[in-house]
Write a protein that holds these residues in place. Structure first.
Motif, PDB file in Angstrom:
ATOM      1  N   ILE A 117       0.898  -1.366  -0.218  1.00  0.00           N
ATOM      2  CA  ILE A 117       0.090   0.152   0.101  1.00  0.00           C
ATOM      3  C   ILE A 117       0.967   1.162   0.006  1.00  0.00           C
ATOM      4  O   ILE A 117       1.780   1.573   0.861  1.00  0.00           O
ATOM      5  CB  ILE A 117      -0.792   0.000   1.161  1.00  0.00           C
ATOM      6  CG1 ILE A 117      -1.887  -1.075   1.127  1.00  0.00           C
ATOM      7  CG2 ILE A 117      -1.888   1.423   1.135  1.00  0.00           C
ATOM      8  CD1 ILE A 117      -2.794  -1.469   2.246  1.00  0.00           C
ATOM      9  N   SER A 121      -1.302   6.610   1.108  1.00  0.00           N
ATOM     10  CA  SER A 121      -2.733   5.722   0.466  1.00  0.00           C
ATOM     11  C   SER A 121      -3.541   5.903   1.374  1.00  0.00           C
ATOM     12  O   SER A 121      -3.540   5.358   2.620  1.00  0.00           O
ATOM     13  CB  SER A 121      -2.469   4.783  -0.189  1.00  0.00           C
ATOM     14  OG  SER A 121      -3.636   4.182  -0.605  1.00  0.00           O
ATOM     15  N   THR A 124      -6.668   2.527  -1.630  1.00  0.00           N
ATOM     16  CA  THR A 124      -6.072   1.492  -2.374  1.00  0.00           C
ATOM     17  C   THR A 124      -7.333   0.614  -2.531  1.00  0.00           C
ATOM     18  O   THR A 124      -7.796   0.013  -1.392  1.00  0.00           O
ATOM     19  CB  THR A 124      -4.830   0.714  -1.706  1.00  0.00           C
ATOM     20  OG1 THR A 124      -3.690   1.677  -1.647  1.00  0.00           O
ATOM     21  CG2 THR A 124      -4.571  -0.511  -2.319  1.00  0.00           C
ATOM     22  N   VAL A 160      -4.641  -3.710  -9.319  1.00  0.00           N
ATOM     23  CA  VAL A 160      -4.700  -2.816  -7.884  1.00  0.00           C
ATOM     24  C   VAL A 160      -4.863  -1.354  -8.220  1.00  0.00           C
ATOM     25  O   VAL A 160      -3.925  -1.027  -9.140  1.00  0.00           O
ATOM     26  CB  VAL A 160      -3.407  -3.335  -6.987  1.00  0.00           C
ATOM     27  CG1 VAL A 160      -3.818  -2.336  -5.709  1.00  0.00           C
ATOM     28  CG2 VAL A 160      -3.600  -4.868  -6.663  1.00  0.00           C
ATOM     29  N   GLU A 162      -4.904   2.951  -6.788  1.00  0.00           N
ATOM     30  CA  GLU A 162      -5.021   3.989  -5.677  1.00  0.00           C
ATOM     31  C   GLU A 162      -6.036   4.894  -6.218  1.00  0.00           C
ATOM     32  O   GLU A 162      -5.635   5.824  -7.110  1.00  0.00           O
ATOM     33  CB  GLU A 162      -3.753   4.388  -5.193  1.00  0.00           C
ATOM     34  CG  GLU A 162      -3.615   4.795  -3.805  1.00  0.00           C
ATOM     35  CD  GLU A 162      -4.536   5.921  -3.188  1.00  0.00           C
ATOM     36  OE1 GLU A 162      -5.217   6.615  -4.122  1.00  0.00           O
ATOM     37  OE2 GLU A 162      -4.654   5.921  -2.068  1.00  0.00           O
ATOM     38  N   CYS A 179       1.704   2.058  -8.917  1.00  0.00           N
ATOM     39  CA  CYS A 179       2.708   1.997  -7.670  1.00  0.00           C
ATOM     40  C   CYS A 179       3.206   0.568  -7.640  1.00  0.00           C
ATOM     41  O   CYS A 179       2.576  -0.436  -8.226  1.00  0.00           O
ATOM     42  CB  CYS A 179       1.530   2.215  -6.572  1.00  0.00           C
ATOM     43  SG  CYS A 179       0.835   3.594  -6.554  1.00  0.00           S
ATOM     44  N   PHE A 182       1.610  -3.267  -7.926  1.00  0.00           N
ATOM     45  CA  PHE A 182       0.080  -3.147  -8.349  1.00  0.00           C
ATOM     46  C   PHE A 182      -0.462  -3.922  -9.221  1.00  0.00           C
ATOM     47  O   PHE A 182      -1.633  -3.620  -9.905  1.00  0.00           O
ATOM     48  CB  PHE A 182      -0.105  -1.694  -8.609  1.00  0.00           C
ATOM     49  CG  PHE A 182      -0.628  -0.922  -7.226  1.00  0.00           C
ATOM     50  CD1 PHE A 182      -0.320  -1.304  -6.040  1.00  0.00           C
ATOM     51  CD2 PHE A 182      -1.367   0.452  -7.583  1.00  0.00           C
ATOM     52  CE1 PHE A 182      -0.666  -0.555  -4.933  1.00  0.00           C
ATOM     53  CE2 PHE A 182      -1.896   0.990  -6.443  1.00  0.00           C
ATOM     54  CZ  PHE A 182      -1.459   0.714  -5.281  1.00  0.00           C
ATOM     55  N   TYR A 261     -11.845   0.574   1.549  1.00  0.00           N
ATOM     56  CA  TYR A 261     -10.690   0.386   1.035  1.00  0.00           C
ATOM     57  C   TYR A 261      -9.408  -0.278   1.887  1.00  0.00           C
ATOM     58  O   TYR A 261      -9.680  -0.463   3.124  1.00  0.00           O
ATOM     59  CB  TYR A 261     -10.068   1.862   0.920  1.00  0.00           C
ATOM     60  CG  TYR A 261     -10.783   2.693  -0.223  1.00  0.00           C
ATOM     61  CD1 TYR A 261     -10.701   2.335  -1.446  1.00  0.00           C
ATOM     62  CD2 TYR A 261     -11.212   3.644   0.238  1.00  0.00           C
ATOM     63  CE1 TYR A 261     -11.183   2.941  -2.757  1.00  0.00           C
ATOM     64  CE2 TYR A 261     -12.167   4.569  -1.000  1.00  0.00           C
ATOM     65  CZ  TYR A 261     -12.181   4.067  -2.051  1.00  0.00           C
ATOM     66  OH  TYR A 261     -12.676   4.930  -3.073  1.00  0.00           O
TER      67      TYR A 261
END
Length: 285
Positions: A117, A121, A124, A160, A162, A179, A182, A261
């Motif tokens: 993460i 953040s 996420t 994934v 954010e 990121c 991800f 999240y």
């Protein structure tokens, strides 16, 4: 065939999942890696098939880390907002043409690797997606019917994201998509001959054991064949390129407040029918 790569990060070796669904076979004597060059070489793939049918491939010890199933990825093309139910849950109008963005190849990790993460953040999010792996160069493909001939394999992707970085920080989506870690990918590449209809696959994702996504690729706004055709009008797709084809409803972004999240310690599990399962634990970077 189900092709995969096993071993420590950066030192994976090519392997094949036997028809029994549990035994791993070593492909190191046949191929150097599972990559675009292999997928583009019909002769090499046929040698693997023949060796697998003969039953003489060495058995690999179980319990090894499963890495991303594809080495040397050129580019990851992503299709946004590509499920009718996902568009509805986010109160967005279904797009008239596919929405395209990119992920860097270095976001890719194995299907059970830890996902980080990002610092600062607070949003996420998860996204189970069907990933398409290109096996033959696609340039200005003329029809959707012809497009599937350029697909070598399919696999599972967790796109994934954010959401604050993606939506609230200005500019393009890429800030929320690239990121580190991800894009968990795998566990296997399932060759296209074993996926007769990519629009008939169930897909699920859970967070800490609670089902969050339960959908089907039949709900895609733009099906796989049209995606490949469309993307090839704007860029050349090469063997080893990957296309993430979008996610169904059930992401955190689409939930009522307070949106759930991901936080450090959360466990995400996802699967697509016939393509295998992933499991990741999330932790703070």
């Amino acid at each position: 065939m189900k092709l995969l790569r096993v071993g420590t990060a950066g030192a994976e070796r090519p392997a094949l999942l036997d028809e029994d669904g549990t035994t791993l076979r070593d492909l190191s004597d046949l191929v150097s890696d599972i990559d675009g060059a292999l997928l583009a070489d019909d002769g090499a793939l046929e040698r693997v098939r023949t060796a697998a049918a003969g039953g003489g491939l060495p058995v690999l010890e179980g319990g090894q880390r499963i890495g991303a199933p594809l080495a040397g990825i050129g580019k990851i093309v992503c299709i946004g907002l590509n499920y009718h139910d996902h568009a509805r849950e986010t109160h967005a109008q279904a797009p008239s043409e596919p929405i395209i963005f990119f992920k860097a190849a270095d976001t890719v990790v194995g299907p059970e690797d830890t996902v980080l993460i990002p610092r600062r953040s607070v949003k996420t999010d998860w996204e189970v997606e069907l990933a398409v792996v290109i096996g033959k160069t696609a340039r200005y493909v003329e029809s959707a019917e012809a497009a599937l001939g350029h697909v070598a394999a399919y696999t599972v992707s967790n796109d994934v994201s954010e959401r604050e970085f993606q939506i609230e920080r200005g500019g393009q989506w890429d800030k929320g998509k690239n990121c580190e870690t991800f894009n968990p990918l795998g566990p296997w590449l399932v060759t296209a001959d074993e996926v007769p209809d990519p629009q008939a696959l169930s897909m699920r994702l859970s967070v800490n054991g609670e089902t969050r996504q339960d959908g089907t690729t039949a709900d895609m706004i733009f099906p796989v064949a049209e995606i490949v055709r469309y993307v090839s009008q704007f860029m050349t797709l090469y063997p080893g390129d990957v296309i993430n084809t979008g996610t169904p409803a059930g992401v955190a972004l689409g939930q009522p407040e307070p949106k759930p999240y991901l936080r450090s310690g959360d466990v995400v599990e996802l699967e697509i029918e016939g393509l295998g399962r992933q499991r990741q634990q999330f932790k703070d970077a």
